[in-house]
Design a protein around this motif. Sequence first.
Motif, PDB file in Angstrom:
ATOM      1  N   ARG A 153       5.939  39.327   7.604  1.00 29.36           N
ATOM      2  CA  ARG A 153       4.681  39.860   8.134  1.00 29.36           C
ATOM      3  C   ARG A 153       4.279  41.152   7.447  1.00 29.36           C
ATOM      4  NH1 ARG A 153       5.669  37.408  13.152  1.00 29.36           N
ATOM      5  NH2 ARG A 153       7.102  39.022  13.829  1.00 29.36           N
ATOM      6  N   TYR A 199       7.511  34.975  23.274  1.00 29.10           N
ATOM      7  CA  TYR A 199       7.968  36.190  22.598  1.00 29.10           C
ATOM      8  C   TYR A 199       8.114  37.284  23.627  1.00 29.10           C
ATOM      9  CZ  TYR A 199       6.809  34.092  18.092  1.00 29.10           C
ATOM     10  OH  TYR A 199       6.760  33.294  16.998  1.00 29.10           O
ATOM     11  N   LEU A 234       7.740  40.981  24.272  1.00 28.42           N
ATOM     12  CA  LEU A 234       7.169  42.221  23.721  1.00 28.42           C
ATOM     13  C   LEU A 234       7.424  43.326  24.728  1.00 28.42           C
ATOM     14  CD1 LEU A 234       3.674  41.645  22.054  1.00 28.42           C
ATOM     15  CD2 LEU A 234       5.769  42.539  21.017  1.00 28.42           C
ATOM     16  N   ALA A 267       3.982  31.335  23.665  1.00 24.14           N
ATOM     17  CA  ALA A 267       3.430  30.873  22.392  1.00 24.14           C
ATOM     18  C   ALA A 267       3.420  29.344  22.312  1.00 24.14           C
ATOM     19  CB  ALA A 267       4.227  31.458  21.226  1.00 24.14           C
ATOM     20  N   PRO A 312      -6.859  26.706  17.150  1.00 20.72           N
ATOM     21  CA  PRO A 312      -7.409  28.058  17.106  1.00 20.72           C
ATOM     22  C   PRO A 312      -6.345  29.083  16.745  1.00 20.72           C
ATOM     23  CG  PRO A 312      -7.866  26.989  19.228  1.00 20.72           C
ATOM     24  CD  PRO A 312      -6.970  26.082  18.472  1.00 20.72           C
ATOM     25  N   SER A 313      -6.809  30.222  16.326  1.00 23.03           N
ATOM     26  CA  SER A 313      -5.891  31.297  15.990  1.00 23.03           C
ATOM     27  C   SER A 313      -5.078  31.672  17.231  1.00 23.03           C
ATOM     28  CB  SER A 313      -6.689  32.504  15.495  1.00 23.03           C
ATOM     29  OG  SER A 313      -5.801  33.527  15.151  1.00 23.03           O
ATOM     30  N   GLY A 314      -3.795  31.799  17.083  1.00 24.78           N
ATOM     31  CA  GLY A 314      -2.933  32.141  18.211  1.00 24.78           C
ATOM     32  C   GLY A 314      -2.479  30.938  19.006  1.00 24.78           C
ATOM     33  N   SER A 315      -2.787  29.730  18.516  1.00 23.60           N
ATOM     34  CA  SER A 315      -2.414  28.533  19.264  1.00 23.60           C
ATOM     35  C   SER A 315      -0.940  28.167  19.069  1.00 23.60           C
ATOM     36  CB  SER A 315      -3.313  27.361  18.858  1.00 23.60           C
ATOM     37  OG  SER A 315      -3.236  27.151  17.462  1.00 23.60           O
ATOM     38  N   GLY A 316      -0.272  28.809  18.101  1.00 18.51           N
ATOM     39  CA  GLY A 316       1.177  28.586  17.968  1.00 18.51           C
ATOM     40  C   GLY A 316       1.612  27.816  16.737  1.00 18.51           C
ATOM     41  N   LYS A 317       0.711  27.659  15.763  1.00 19.70           N
ATOM     42  CA  LYS A 317       1.032  26.878  14.556  1.00 19.70           C
ATOM     43  C   LYS A 317       2.199  27.500  13.782  1.00 19.70           C
ATOM     44  CE  LYS A 317      -3.198  27.441  12.938  1.00 19.70           C
ATOM     45  NZ  LYS A 317      -3.831  28.181  14.050  1.00 19.70           N
ATOM     46  N   THR A 318       2.070  28.804  13.483  1.00 20.96           N
ATOM     47  CA  THR A 318       3.126  29.481  12.722  1.00 20.96           C
ATOM     48  C   THR A 318       4.443  29.460  13.492  1.00 20.96           C
ATOM     49  OG1 THR A 318       1.507  30.892  11.635  1.00 20.96           O
ATOM     50  CG2 THR A 318       3.776  31.658  11.627  1.00 20.96           C
ATOM     51  N   THR A 319       4.325  29.709  14.791  1.00 23.26           N
ATOM     52  CA  THR A 319       5.532  29.714  15.626  1.00 23.26           C
ATOM     53  C   THR A 319       6.242  28.368  15.543  1.00 23.26           C
ATOM     54  OG1 THR A 319       4.434  31.249  17.121  1.00 23.26           O
ATOM     55  CG2 THR A 319       6.384  30.128  17.958  1.00 23.26           C
ATOM     56  N   GLU A 329      -0.534  27.391   6.232  1.00 20.39           N
ATOM     57  CA  GLU A 329      -1.826  27.719   5.635  1.00 20.39           C
ATOM     58  C   GLU A 329      -1.741  27.922   4.120  1.00 20.39           C
ATOM     59  OE1 GLU A 329      -4.330  30.258   7.853  1.00 20.39           O
ATOM     60  OE2 GLU A 329      -2.993  30.229   9.599  1.00 20.39           O
ATOM     61  N   HIS A 337      -6.744  25.935   8.813  1.00 18.21           N
ATOM     62  CA  HIS A 337      -7.949  26.168   9.606  1.00 18.21           C
ATOM     63  C   HIS A 337      -9.128  25.398   9.018  1.00 18.21           C
ATOM     64  CE1 HIS A 337      -6.852  29.317  12.432  1.00 18.21           C
ATOM     65  NE2 HIS A 337      -6.058  29.813  11.502  1.00 18.21           N
TER      66      HIS A 337
HETATM   67  N1  LIG Z   1       6.477  38.302  16.605  1.00 16.22           N
HETATM   68  C1  LIG Z   1       5.694  38.097  17.660  1.00 16.22           C
HETATM   69  N2  LIG Z   1       5.814  38.887  18.741  1.00 16.22           N
HETATM   70  C2  LIG Z   1       5.052  38.692  19.823  1.00 16.22           C
HETATM   71  N3  LIG Z   1       4.129  37.752  19.924  1.00 16.22           N
HETATM   72  C3  LIG Z   1       3.944  36.930  18.872  1.00 16.22           C
HETATM   73  C4  LIG Z   1       4.714  37.060  17.696  1.00 16.22           C
HETATM   74  N4  LIG Z   1       4.326  36.118  16.817  1.00 16.22           N
HETATM   75  C5  LIG Z   1       3.347  35.423  17.434  1.00 16.22           C
HETATM   76  N5  LIG Z   1       3.109  35.915  18.665  1.00 16.22           N
HETATM   77  C6  LIG Z   1       2.174  35.391  19.643  1.00 16.22           C
HETATM   78  O1  LIG Z   1       2.436  34.024  19.801  1.00 16.22           O
HETATM   79  C7  LIG Z   1       1.231  33.288  19.854  1.00 16.22           C
HETATM   80  C8  LIG Z   1       1.206  32.231  18.763  1.00 16.22           C
HETATM   81  O2  LIG Z   1       1.130  32.895  17.514  1.00 16.22           O
HETATM   82  P1  LIG Z   1       1.132  32.121  16.124  1.00 16.22           P
HETATM   83  O3  LIG Z   1       1.301  33.115  15.087  1.00 16.22           O
HETATM   84  O4  LIG Z   1       2.142  31.044  16.214  1.00 16.22           O
HETATM   85  O5  LIG Z   1      -0.302  31.493  16.124  1.00 16.22           O
HETATM   86  P2  LIG Z   1      -1.038  30.757  14.935  1.00 16.22           P
HETATM   87  O6  LIG Z   1      -1.525  29.475  15.518  1.00 16.22           O
HETATM   88  O7  LIG Z   1      -0.197  30.679  13.751  1.00 16.22           O
HETATM   89  O8  LIG Z   1      -2.261  31.704  14.683  1.00 16.22           O
HETATM   90  P3  LIG Z   1      -3.080  31.953  13.314  1.00 16.22           P
HETATM   91  O9  LIG Z   1      -3.970  30.753  13.161  1.00 16.22           O
HETATM   92  O10 LIG Z   1      -3.868  33.168  13.603  1.00 16.22           O
HETATM   93  O11 LIG Z   1      -2.105  32.099  12.250  1.00 16.22           O
HETATM   94  C9  LIG Z   1       0.122  34.311  19.755  1.00 16.22           C
HETATM   95  O12 LIG Z   1      -0.317  34.619  21.059  1.00 16.22           O
HETATM   96  C10 LIG Z   1       0.769  35.498  19.132  1.00 16.22           C
HETATM   97  O13 LIG Z   1       0.171  36.688  19.573  1.00 16.22           O
END
Ligand SMILES: Nc1ncnc2c1ncn2[C@@H]1O[C@H](COP(=O)(O)OP(=O)(O)OP(=O)(O)O)[C@@H](O)[C@H]1O
Lengths: 406, 238
Positions: A404, B18, B20, B27, B46-53, B174, B207
Motif C-alpha cells: 500500500r 479488519y 482498526l 470486508a 463498487p469500491s470497497g466491496s472487498g475485491k482486493t481483500t 486491477e 472496474h
Molecule cells: N488494511 C485494512 N484495514 C482496515 N480496513 C481495510 C483494510 N483494507 C481494506 N479495508 C476495508 O475493507 C473493505 C474492503 O476493501 P477492499 O480493499 O477489499 O475493497 P476493493 O473492492 O478492493 O476496493 P477498490 O475497488 O477501491 O480497490 C473496505 O471497507 C476497506 O475500507
Amino acid sequence: MIDLIRLAWLNTYRQKQRTAITAGTIAICTILLILLFALSQGFVTHSIENFTASYTGKLQAHGEEFRDTFDFYTEVENVEELQLAASEIGLTAAPRSFGFGLVAAGNKSAGGMFIGMDPIAEKQGFRMPGHMKAGEFVANQANAQAMIGSLLAINLEIEPGDEIIALVQAADGSMGNMLYTVAGIFAPVGDEFDRSTIMLHQADFDELFYSQGRIHQVAFNGPADTDLLAAKQALQKAAPNTEIMTWQELYVTLALMSEMMTSYMLVFALIFGLGAAIGVLNTLLMASYERLHEYGIMKAVGTTSLRLFSGTMLEGLMIGLLGSVVGGLVSLPLVIWLQDTGIDIRQWMDSMNVMGVAFDPIWRADLTLEPFIMVPAVMLFLSLLAAIYPALLVSRLNPTEAMREH
Amino acid sequence: MNDTAKPVIQLSHISKAYQLGEIKVPALHDINLTINGGEFVAMAGPSGSGKTTLLNIIGALDDPSSGQVLVNGQDTSIFSASQKSELRRMQIGYIFQHYNLIPVLTALENTEYVLMLQGRDKSERRDIAMNLLKEVGLQGKEHHLPSQLSGGQQQRVAIARAIAPEPRLILADEPTANVDSHTAEGLLDLMEQLNQEKGSTFLFSTHDVTVMKRSHRLIWLKDGAIDYDGNPSGFSLP
Ligand SMILES: Nc1ncnc2c1ncn2[C@@H]1O[C@H](COP(=O)(O)OP(=O)(O)OP(=O)(O)O)[C@@H](O)[C@H]1O
Ligand SMILES: [Mg+2]
C-alpha cells in the motif's frame, strides 16, 4: 546466491550518494584508526627499542638476587661462556660492574652509581656511545676518564674536561679515592640513569673498587625482532646458575604498555566504529522505508523472509566493505610515509619522557599487519550489527501493508 | 497440461473483518465460491466491496477471519508463513495494480525473478523469460529497466513474470487500472491467449466494463458478498 549478491549490489549502487557518504564515513574512521594505531605502535616499539638498545639490552644476566641486593660480592659466573653463547645467536654482550659511592666536583657533591664497562663491547652493542649530549665516550684504553648522566652533570655543574673526585668503599674494606677527567655527558636515557650514573672504563673501576674483575651484569643486545625466549634458553644453558631475564621481565610496566596499546585501540575502534555504524543503520533504514512497496511485491510473489533478511545484511556488508577497504588502501601509503619520514615533535616540545624513558624526537609509525586487519574487521562487524535491525524490519514486512506504500 | 476438471479455488463461508483499533471493519461476508482450472474470471464491484481483500485471501497474502480456503486442494489456513511463501512462489502468479516490478532489475531479470526464487537453472530461466517477453511483445526491451518502460509495458512484464513458472492460478488485482483502454485491450488479449494456450486459470478484479465483458465468468461483489456470479452477458450494471 549470485543473484542475491547482485541484487544487493544494485540496491547499494542505486543510492550512489548515500552509499558514498556512509562508506566515506567508514573510510575516514578506518584511516584515522589505522594511523592512530600505527603511530601508537610506532611510539611504543620505538620507545622500547630506544630504551633497550641504548643501554638496557634485550636480555640481562645477573648473579642470583643481585638485582635486589646490589651486593658487591654477587657476581655473574661463566661470563666468557655467556659471551660465546651470545655471539652464536647473534647477540652482543657487554659485561658491567656496579658500585655505590660519592662524587664531588668543586664544592658540589652527590651520591652516585659507578658503572664499570668495556668501551669496545658497549660501542659494538649499544647506541649510547653514539648519543652523547656533550663530549665523547671514554677511550678504549683506560685513561682515568669518566662519563656522567645528564641530570647528575647539571647537579654537579660540570662539563667535559672538568675534573671529578670519586670516593667509594672498596671491596677489601678500604677507601677508594680517585680523580677523573670528565670525557662526556650522556644524552638522556631514563630518569634513574640520568640522575646517578658515573661510568668508567672497566680497568679504572677495578682499580677504584679493588674489585678484581668482578662482573655484576652482562647486558645482551640484538635486533628488535630477537626471539627473546629462545635467546634466554640459550644463555641459561651457558650459565645455569645465573639469572637470565628478558627486558619484558625486567621492565614489566614497559612491556605492559605495549600490550595495553592493543586493548586501547580496540576500544577506540569500537567508539569510532559506532559512529560509522549509526551511518549504516540510517542508510539502510531510509532505504527500507523507500522500498517498502517493492519489498511488499517481492514478498508477495514468494521471496522468503530469510532472503530479504540476507539481502539487507549484504547491503550493510557491502557498504562496510567498501568503506573499510578504501580506508585501508588509503591508510597504507600514509602509514608508510609516517614510518619513513615520521613527525618531528621538536617543533612542539623540547623532549619527551614517557615512564622515565626518553623518547625519540621523530615520531614514527610502525607498519604492521595488525591494524589493517583489526580496524576493518571491527568496521565490518559493526556495519553488520547495524544492518540487523533494518534487515529484520524488511524480512518481517506484511506484504499487503507494504504494497500500500508508494 | 493443467487438469481443468479439478477446482483451483474453493472458498467456503469466508468472512473477513479488519480490526482498526476498537472498530471492526467488515470486508467480506460468507463467501462461497469454486473456480475450476482453466477458467477466465473477472471480479467486479463498487469500491470497497472487498475485491482486493478476497484476492489477498485466495493468494495467501492475508488470512480470513473465518471460513476455509482451498488452493489446488490445499487448506491454506493451516499453512505456516514459510509454507504460504512457498505456495505463492510455486503455485500462484500475481499481477498487481501498479509498480509491480523490482526497479533495479531489467525486464528480463524481472521476468526471471520468480523462476530464480524457485531455484531454476540459469539458462533454462533465461530461455523461458526471453520467449515470454517475445510473446508479450517486448522483444528488444529485455534489457530495459522498469523506469525505461511505459505503464502498459511494465504490466506486460508483470504478466510475463506471473506466467513464467506456469502456475495453475494467476491472480490479478486491477491489472488494467493504470493503462489506457487501448493498452487494456492488449493486456486482456494477452491474458486470454495465455489462458487459451496454457490453460492457466485467471482471476482478476476490475472496474472497467469492457474488461468485465471480456471475461468468461463475472463475479459481482457488493458489500462483501457475492451479488452475481455467471455469464457477463447476462449481467447489467446496477
Ligand atoms: N488494511 C485494512 N484495514 C482496515 N480496513 C481495510 C483494510 N483494507 C481494506 N479495508 C476495508 O475493507 C473493505 C474492503 O476493501 P477492499 O480493499 O477489499 O475493497 P476493493 O473492492 O478492493 O476496493 P477498490 O475497488 O477501491 O480497490 C473496505 O471497507 C476497506 O475500507
Ligand atoms: Mg482493491
